[in-house]
Design an enzyme around this catalytic site. Structure first.
Site, PDB file in Angstrom:
ATOM      1  N   TYR B 109      19.111 -40.407  -7.740  1.00 22.13           N
ATOM      2  CA  TYR B 109      20.365 -41.165  -7.691  1.00 22.13           C
ATOM      3  C   TYR B 109      21.471 -40.266  -7.158  1.00 22.13           C
ATOM      4  O   TYR B 109      21.560 -39.091  -7.518  1.00 22.13           O
ATOM      5  CB  TYR B 109      20.748 -41.651  -9.093  1.00 22.13           C
ATOM      6  N   GLU B 197      27.230 -45.074  -2.844  1.00 20.14           N
ATOM      7  CA  GLU B 197      26.127 -44.945  -3.792  1.00 20.14           C
ATOM      8  C   GLU B 197      24.806 -45.097  -3.065  1.00 20.14           C
ATOM      9  O   GLU B 197      24.619 -46.043  -2.295  1.00 20.14           O
ATOM     10  CB  GLU B 197      26.254 -46.010  -4.882  1.00 20.14           C
TER      11      GLU B 197
END
Lengths: 291, 387
Positions: B109, B197
């Site tokens: 992530y 993101e």
């Protein structure tokens, strides 16, 4: 007494010849603010009413003795205007401009760190010490001079509503500050609470918050640890849907953070006198402060 | 402002951030053609809507042959995709992204956001890729790496090392990862992003990295200096009334209640919604007409509120500061004449030029309910809609 500004404050208005700048400069003067200069690049040597206009803030400081600046310049130039004021050794900068990019404000805030200057705003109504001076766009008439309550808020018109209700209850104000609705701003709740705590004429504080970020939670913790004076708290945005930006760039609930419920809980836990009904906030203050 | 995954990946490409080969398609036939261009299976068919949670809602499918690609694309394009971010009504899928499958060794992530409290840029990374980051932060906070970058200084080598080593990357992945992150940071700053993101960012069999997904949001205040981003705006992803309102610089958000409201100032507008709820009714919208509103803006605001068929009553709450009450009153009268107001309207005004404003409304002959204060106003409008 008051915090940050008083009748001796010498104001320069950056963007004084624009439509907004001109209108509000006149309103400030009418209220009694000592406006000593204006700045509009390229219009140095002219006058706005009786106020000398300079090309740079530095000149306004050197030639007119300005120590406080009020900024009306458009968003693309606001960060530049703030940094110009910092470098000219202005000690208090009030930035009214709405719509300054967050990246610009992050750079400004890091640039300000450690320097002897206070920034209020941007995207704020400004600061007023009723009866002494008004540095901002708030309607002067709704305020009542002499204290004993200080007001600090992230909003504009909502602050007017709160002040108006206080005045109707015959509760005067020492100083009212709008710290602005942007995610990155200069002065925060804690700075104001700390100053109100030190100000002998302020006997209580009304703090008006809204959804987004965690400034209210941090302020609540500060109140629990450092404030001897009573604080009334209000939070706008109980009905705001998550993930949506509610007008102010900073007013957004992201996931589980920044909710009105979370802020109210933090306030309650830290001994803030929470008022959930804006319609009766004035009465609530009268009862709570009981001066 | 939000954009689609495929648009985010276009920006990534510009900044040399590795992405899977892929193509945007609008039909099943185009999907089949895109898959045969890729030339290897499996391929991934991904619905392009702004909301997250597409996979769980059935908007992302793996296909092992041309027939499966056609089937997946025809299932996805045209479907109403419901995710935790779309609300129960869901979103109609109009396009899909066809991408090559990759040899994935590990999912990570990675995100970049501005931090409002410290005015620093935060880079967040975790070895628990593919998971919802809020869940990671809650369940395994020790796995979440947070690195703060001073925007005046920019990203430095030690930031990159802190994150790369923190993620326990294999040696051969450190260099490609650092290069990618440096570019991503540059994009974040250049484009005034409010969020970047990548979830997941994948480590590949050959030691490289690639952005399997991409989410990029922008600071609305900075759009004036990014005309190319404004071109990415997809009106299909927005509420039609909100699109209409944005044409007039009105800050409008459509909600599901029945009390329309028009207020000056965002804080007061939120508080007005709250007090409507406290009086027992439900707000139909958020509408901040702003400090410098003109009579025309007020008229347009009125028109937009009334085009919401759920609205059974309207509350106008104005605290005159910059926006003077007489201007507001003129706008209301003008709107009533042009638009025709078919529901009861409660007006509460205070502040600059309030007497003049009240006189204009009183002499207009309009059937308005006046309120003496905010509490009175909320109770009156709630009474009208039968709450």
């Amino acid at each position: 007494m008051s915090i940050f500004v008083n009748k001796d404050t010498k104001l320069v208005v950056q963007g004084v010849t624009g439509k907004e700048g001109r209108f509000h400069t006149r309103q400030c003067i009418e209220y009694g603010t000592n406006v000593v200069a204006g700045v509009t690049p390229g219009k140095g040597g002219e006058n706005m009413d009786d106020i000398p206009v300079f090309n740079t803030v530095k000149e306004a400081v050197q030639k007119a003795g300005a120590d406080c600046s009020l900024i009306f310049v458009p968003p693309p130039f606001a960060a530049d205007a703030i940094m110009e004021a910092v470098d000219a050794r202005i000690s208090l900068i009030v930035a009214i401009t709405e719509g300054v990019p967050v990246m610009d404000m992050m750079k400004v805030k890091n640039y300000l760190a450690g320097k002897p200057v206070r920034l209020i705003g941007p995207n704020c109504p400004g600061i007023i010490t009723p009866g002494e001076c008004k540095i901002g766009i708030m309607p002067g008439v709704i305020h009542k001079p002499g204290g004993p309550v200080g007001v600090v808020s992230r909003s504009g018109t909502l602050t007017y509503e709160v002040v108006h209700q206080l005045t109707l209850q015959n509760i005067g104000q020492t100083t009212c500050i709008g710290i602005g609705g942007d995610p990155v701003n200069g002065t925060n709740f804690i700075d104001c609470l700390e100053a109100f705590e030190k100000d002998p004429d302020t006997k209580g504080v009304v703090m008006v918050g809204e959804i987004g970020g965690s400034a209210e939670e941090e302020a609540s913790e500060f109140i629990r640890q450092n404030m001897s004076k009573p604080v009334v708290g209000f939070i706008a945005g109980l009905t705001a849907p998550p993930g949506r930006r509610m007008g102010h760039a900073g007013a957004i609930v992201s996931g589980s953070s920044g909710t009105a419920q979370g802020k109210l809980a933090a306030m309650n836990e830290c001994g803030v006198h929470v008022c959930e009904d804006l319609g009766t906030l004035g009465e609530f203050c009268a009862k709570t402060f009981n001066f | 402002m939000k954009i689609h995954e495929y648009q985010s990946k276009e920006l990534f490409q510009k900044y040399n951030i590795p992405i899977p080969r892929g193509k945007l398609v609008f039909t099943a036939d185009e999907a089949a053609a895109a898959a045969s261009d890729i030339g290897a299976f499996p391929v991934v068919v991904k619905a392009q809507i702004h909301a997250g949670g597409r996979g769980k809602g059935g908007g992302v499918k793996l296909a092992g042959s041309i027939d499966e690609v056609k089937k997946a694309a025809s299932d996805i394009i045209g479907m109403t995709l419901v995710t935790h971010q779309t609300g129960s009504e869901g979103r109609t899928v109009k396009k899909a992204l066809i991408e090559e499958g990759l040899d994935i060794k590990k999912e990570l992530y990675l995100s970049i956001i501005p931090d409002r409290a410290t005015a620093k840029i935060i880079i967040m990374a975790s070895e628990a890729g593919g998971m919802d980051i809020e869940e990671v932060a809650e369940k395994t906070p020790e796995k979440l790496i947070k690195t703060y970058v001073d925007p005046l200084m920019g990203i430095q080598g030690y930031h990159l090392r802190e994150i790369g080593f923190g993620l326990n990357l294999p040696k051969e992945a450190l260099k490609p990862f650092s290069g990618m992150l440096k570019n991503l940071y540059a994009m974040f700053v250049d484009y005034d992003c409010s969020l970047v993101e990548i979830n997941p960012l994948v480590l590949l069999g050959d030691g490289g990295v690639a952005a399997l997904d991409a989410k990029v949001n922008f600071d609305d205040n900075a759009l004036y200096r990014h005309k190319d981003v404004v071109e990415y705006r997809d009106l299909d992803e927005e509420d039609p009334l909100e699109v209409e309102a944005s044409k007039y610089n009105l800050n409008y958000i459509n909600l599901d209640g029945n009390v329309g409201n028009m207020v000056n100032g965002a804080g007061l507008a939120m508080a007005t919604m709250d007090i409507i709820k406290q009086a027992g009714a439900k707000p139909a919208n958020f509408l901040d007409v702003g400090g410098g509103a003109s009579a025309d803006m007020v008229e347009n605001g009125f028109r937009i509120i009334l085009s919401d068929k759920n609205v059974k009553g309207v509350l106008i709450n104005i605290f005159g500061g910059i926006l003077r009450c007489d201007i507001l009153a003129e706008g209301v009268v003008q709107a009533a004449k042009k638009v025709g107001i078919n529901v009861p309207v409660v007006v509460r005004m205070e502040g600059t030029n309030v007497e003049e404003g009240r006189r204009i409304l009183a002499e207009s002959g309009l059937d308005l309910v006046t309120a003496v204060n905010l509490k009175d106003a909320a109770e009156k409008v709630a009474g009208i809609v039968g709450a």
